[in-house]
Design an enzyme around this catalytic site. Structure first.
Site, PDB file in Angstrom:
ATOM      1  N   ASP A  55     -57.775  40.049  67.684  1.00 34.58           N
ATOM      2  CA  ASP A  55     -58.085  38.833  66.940  1.00 34.58           C
ATOM      3  C   ASP A  55     -56.885  37.898  67.029  1.00 34.58           C
ATOM      4  OD1 ASP A  55     -59.971  37.753  64.495  1.00 34.58           O
ATOM      5  OD2 ASP A  55     -57.859  37.276  64.175  1.00 34.58           O
ATOM      6  N   HIS A  64     -60.729  21.557  67.629  1.00 28.03           N
ATOM      7  CA  HIS A  64     -61.505  22.654  68.218  1.00 28.03           C
ATOM      8  C   HIS A  64     -61.417  22.698  69.746  1.00 28.03           C
ATOM      9  CE1 HIS A  64     -63.435  24.200  64.578  1.00 28.03           C
ATOM     10  NE2 HIS A  64     -63.439  22.944  64.150  1.00 28.03           N
ATOM     11  N   ASN A 120     -57.087  25.615  64.733  1.00 24.50           N
ATOM     12  CA  ASN A 120     -58.178  24.660  64.895  1.00 24.50           C
ATOM     13  C   ASN A 120     -58.019  23.476  63.955  1.00 24.50           C
ATOM     14  OD1 ASN A 120     -59.719  25.669  66.996  1.00 24.50           O
ATOM     15  ND2 ASN A 120     -60.948  26.991  65.696  1.00 24.50           N
ATOM     16  N   ASP A 167     -60.434  25.924  71.789  1.00 27.51           N
ATOM     17  CA  ASP A 167     -61.191  26.512  72.900  1.00 27.51           C
ATOM     18  C   ASP A 167     -60.275  26.819  74.076  1.00 27.51           C
ATOM     19  OD1 ASP A 167     -63.520  26.379  71.461  1.00 27.51           O
ATOM     20  OD2 ASP A 167     -64.305  24.599  72.486  1.00 27.51           O
ATOM     21  N   GLU A 197     -62.886  34.195  67.489  1.00 27.24           N
ATOM     22  CA  GLU A 197     -61.595  34.465  68.136  1.00 27.24           C
ATOM     23  C   GLU A 197     -61.356  35.947  68.342  1.00 27.24           C
ATOM     24  OE1 GLU A 197     -60.678  34.009  63.669  1.00 27.24           O
ATOM     25  OE2 GLU A 197     -62.142  33.317  65.139  1.00 27.24           O
TER      26      GLU A 197
END
Length: 332
Positions: free
Chosen positions: A183, A196, A191, A200, A226
């Site tokens: 994770d 975002h 973010n 990504d 994630e």
């Protein structure tokens, strides 16, 4: 069109050849059924015009072989027969013929039959192209549904299919597996701070790094958001712990700036490790739950670390690096 003529009578063969070439088609000649079959196997032809009665392999057997061949294209088959053999036309059609011509050959009738043959073979070629395109599209859709569109890793659908296969291997062969649940630390904060799209890009870079760090045979999936899942075949808990720390260190070394990480200001991951082997009374779901619980403990203990479901009694130290026990118990 390319037309194969199978006729044992020389005069009849020359008449057919002259008629076929006068209509603008290419003619390939065979003096027997056996020769016609050999030519058919090596040369692509659109139409076969065959005498029904020939010594050795007759036209009926030749037609059956043409129909049972594995060629991708359709070959139009026309029988040549004399009027006295009109009753045998049915048996020829049952063998797979498309049409027939009576001897002596009528050039007008031949032209008519070849017009039909041209339309039929063109239609079959179109259908074959469409079928090939559809198969290719289905294959792409199959692959896309099993690949995460953002990271290029295996999707949840691919994971579910692979887990079924893994469980069968565990039951049949007693193989062992290790699961590493990873994770990205403080990803929501990243973010929120960077947006975002930037998030990504981080996920893509983390995925590429994990992929380049794993062994041949390891399987990596985007588990959700994630989270990433790595499955290691033929690995026990200690080996999984070594691998998990290798993944953790690889992400740390690329040093992606992350102002929302209060520990060191870069992107890091936490990981949980759990093993699974045939003798254990455990389900696949229970196995992944153990890895997820170990990941939760790693997050609770400070992040950028690896925890296991069951701590090994002894862990080997990699050369020129801190001991794995130290790595587990300190945040780096």
């Amino acid at each position: 069109m390319r037309i194969l003529v199978a006729e044992d009578d020389t005069a009849s063969r020359l008449i057919i050849e002259a008629a076929v070439t006068s209509l603008g088609h290419e003619c390939i000649k065979a003096m027997s059924g056996e020769e016609a079959w050999r030519l058919f196997e090596t040369v692509d032809v659109d139409v076969v015009i065959s005498d029904r009665s020939m010594p050795g392999m007759d036209g009926i057997e030749l037609c059956r072989r043409v129909r049972s061949s594995n060629k991708d294209t359709y070959t139009y088959f026309i029988f040549l027969t004399i009027f006295d053999e009109r009753a045998d036309v049915i048996s020829g059609m049952e063998a797979g013929a498309d049409d027939y011509l009576f001897k002596p050959l009528d050039a007008g009738e031949l032209k008519l039959r070849l017009h039909v043959a041209s339309r039929v073979t063109a239609l079959h070629r179109q259908l074959f192209r469409q079928a090939a395109e559809l198969e290719q599209l289905n294959r792409r859709l199959f692959d896309q549904s099993r690949t995460d569109s953002l990271t290029g890793l295996g999707s949840r659908l691919k994971l579910n299919e692979d887990l079924d296969a893994i469980y069968a291997q565990l039951e049949r062969y007693g193989r062992s597996y290790c699961a590493i649940m990873c994770d990205v630390d403080y990803f929501k904060a990243y973010n929120d701070n960077e947006g975002h799209l930037a998030g990504d890009r981080v996920l893509q870079l983390v995925a590429r790094t994990l992929l380049s760090t794993c062994r041949n045979g390891d399987q990596i999936y985007r588990y959700g958001g994630e989270e990433f899942l790595i499955l290691l075949p033929e690995q026990d808990l200690e080996a999984g712990l070594v691998a998990a720390n290798r993944f953790r260190q690889a992400i740390q070394e690329i040093a992606i700036p992350h102002d929302g990480n209060p520990a060191n200001g870069i992107v890091t991951i936490s990981a949980g490790v759990a093993s699974f082997s045939e003798p254990e009374n455990k389900s696949i779901e229970g196995w992944l739950t153990e890895a997820d619980a170990a990941l939760y403990r790693a997050k609770q203990a400070g992040r950028n670390r690896v925890e296991t479901h069951q701590q090994p009694s002894a862990v080997p130290e990699p050369s020129s690096k801190p001991s794995l026990v130290d790595i587990r118990t300190t945040v780096t």
